[in-house]
Design a protein around this motif. Structure first.
Motif, short mmCIF file in Angstrom:
data_model
loop_
_atom_site.label_atom_id
_atom_site.label_comp_id
_atom_site.label_asym_id
_atom_site.label_seq_id
_atom_site.Cartn_x
_atom_site.Cartn_y
_atom_site.Cartn_z
N GLY A 161 29.62 37.33 43.20
CA GLY A 161 30.45 36.99 42.06
C GLY A 161 29.88 37.27 40.69
O GLY A 161 30.33 36.67 39.72
N GLU A 211 32.49 38.48 33.72
CA GLU A 211 33.84 38.44 34.28
C GLU A 211 34.47 39.84 34.31
O GLU A 211 35.07 40.23 35.32
CB GLU A 211 34.72 37.48 33.47
N VAL A 230 35.39 41.66 37.89
CA VAL A 230 36.77 42.00 38.24
C VAL A 230 36.90 43.50 38.51
O VAL A 230 37.54 43.92 39.49
CB VAL A 230 37.74 41.58 37.12
N GLN A 254 37.62 32.88 38.75
CA GLN A 254 37.74 34.32 38.98
C GLN A 254 38.96 34.65 39.84
O GLN A 254 39.64 35.66 39.59
CB GLN A 254 36.47 34.84 39.65
N ASP A 282 41.96 34.44 37.66
CA ASP A 282 41.94 35.59 36.77
C ASP A 282 42.44 36.83 37.50
O ASP A 282 43.39 37.52 37.07
CB ASP A 282 40.51 35.79 36.26
N LEU A 290 36.54 31.25 31.54
CA LEU A 290 37.39 32.33 31.03
C LEU A 290 37.59 32.12 29.54
O LEU A 290 37.07 31.18 28.95
CB LEU A 290 38.73 32.32 31.76
#
Length: 378
Positions: free
Chosen positions: A213, A236, A240, A275, A278, A300
């Motif tokens: 992650g 992040e 992603v 996550q 998101d 976030l």
């Protein structure tokens, strides 16, 4: 945010440092933890020269241990059937139980968190039963987006057939901050939970993928400013991108699944919960099911209109399920309630549950048990 940093700091504290235990280097075996019938558990640690030894449990509380004449520190109490994370704080230094082989590793740290298993009835989803078992496989790969060597761990259900006509659905399941890809199997017992539920006919046979992650893994290096706004944003964004462009295509290349949202679900705990919300809510054309377990939505952008720029009620026709759950005593409870109110203001359909519990795998195992039974059903 200060409360988050303090609490996450405790998580890092649990990762441990080298402790001074005794002047005698000879190895000494103690039975620790000793689990008696009825749930009485005794933790032991040999440190005759230590001034203070504390037991740190999932709730973050430090419990005083008492020393006997042989220099063995002990703490005993009754625990309900479950699996508990713990470490010892020895004169301020924190480390796992050297006499317990059950451990949950931590990312970029030599030491992890020990696990105490208090057995319960076989009806508990995480208890090992005499049922067909799935397979766990670890794949290593070079991430061109993050720029490092990393891994994914994959659970395939009992009787997995790579040539089966009907493709298998996939649940992408994310871990929390300080964890690594093994967390959902060591502490989460995802494979045992799924074996039991599949054998009972309560959930469809599915593949589960645990991916690393961290889009910016250097943020967890000492002194790197792990929780700065810039570090979190970079982490992040790269996570992603790597997940969507590398992990999903690799999974669909290696396993009998299909590049179709009908076969995809995403969920996670803590950082991974944020996550998954998101990834899932910002990509409703890629997933049908989204789950957030004790989701760290505060990692976030605090302006949710920026974190979810295209989110509106039209998503209700694209997602079959948005499932959010958190413990009532979790330190993230207020941020989850705020996020719940924001989703309601956008007329988003979702399931929201508050249960008993804190920020721990005791609630996350139960959430996985419930969430997985809602997936991939017509």
């Amino acid at each position: 945010m200060i409360k988050l940093i303090n609490t996450l700091g405790l998580c890092l504290l649990l990762s441990g440092a080298v402790a001074q235990t005794t002047k005698n280097p000879a190895a000494v075996y103690l039975k620790s933890p000793e689990v008696a019938d009825g749930g009485q558990v005794t933790f032991r640690f040999l440190a005759p020269n230590a001034k203070q030894v504390m037991l740190i449990m999932d709730d973050g509380k430090q419990r005083m241990m008492l020393k006997d004449t042989a220099g063995v520190w002990a703490f005993s109490a009754h625990f309900e059937p479950d699996i508990y994370r713990y470490t010892f704080a020895v004169d301020g230094n924190v480390l796992p139980d050297p006499n317990n082989p059950l451990i949950k590793p931590l990312f970029k740290r030599a030491l992890g968190q020990s696990l105490a298993h208090v057995p319960g009835p076989k009806t508990l989803s995480w208890e090992l039963n005499d049922v067909p078992h799935g397979t766990l496989v670890q794949h290593f790969y070079k991430s061109g987006i993050v720029g490092d060597q990393r891994d994914i761990r994959v659970y395939t259900p009992p009787g997995y057939d790579p040539k089966r006509k009907e493709p298998y659905p996939v649940l992408y399941l994310f871990h929390g901050i300080t964890d690594e890809t093994s967390a959902w199997t060591t502490a989460g017992r995802e494979n045992i939970i799924m074996d039991n539920l599949i054998a009972q006919g309560k959930t469809k046979p599915m593949i589960i993928v645990n991916t690393l992650g961290y889009g910016a893994p250097e943020m967890l290096e000492p002194g790197a400013g792990a929780y700065s706004k810039e570090a979190l944003k970079k982490n992040e964004e790269l996570f992603v991108a790597s997940f969507l462009k590398e992990v999903i295509p690799m999974t669909e290349r290696l396993y009998n699944t299909k590049a179709d949202k009908k076969y995809r679900a995403v969920a996670g705990l803590s950082m991974g919960g944020g996550q998954s919300l998101d990834v899932g809510l910002n990509n409703p054309d890629l997933f049908s099911y989204v789950g957030g377990f004790s989701a760290a939505v505060i990692l976030l952008d605090p302006d949710y209109t920026k974190a979810f720029p295209k989110l509106d009620a039209s998503i209700n026709n694209k997602l079959k399920l948005v499932w959010i759950a958190i413990g009532k005593d979790d330190f993230l409870i207020e941020s989850n309630r705020k996020y719940k109110s924001w989703l309601e203001s956008k007329n988003i359909k979702f399931s929201y549950t508050e249960t008993e519990g804190v920020h721990t795998y005791q609630v996350w195992r139960r959430y996985l048990t419930t969430f997985s039974q809602l997936l991939f059903k017509d």
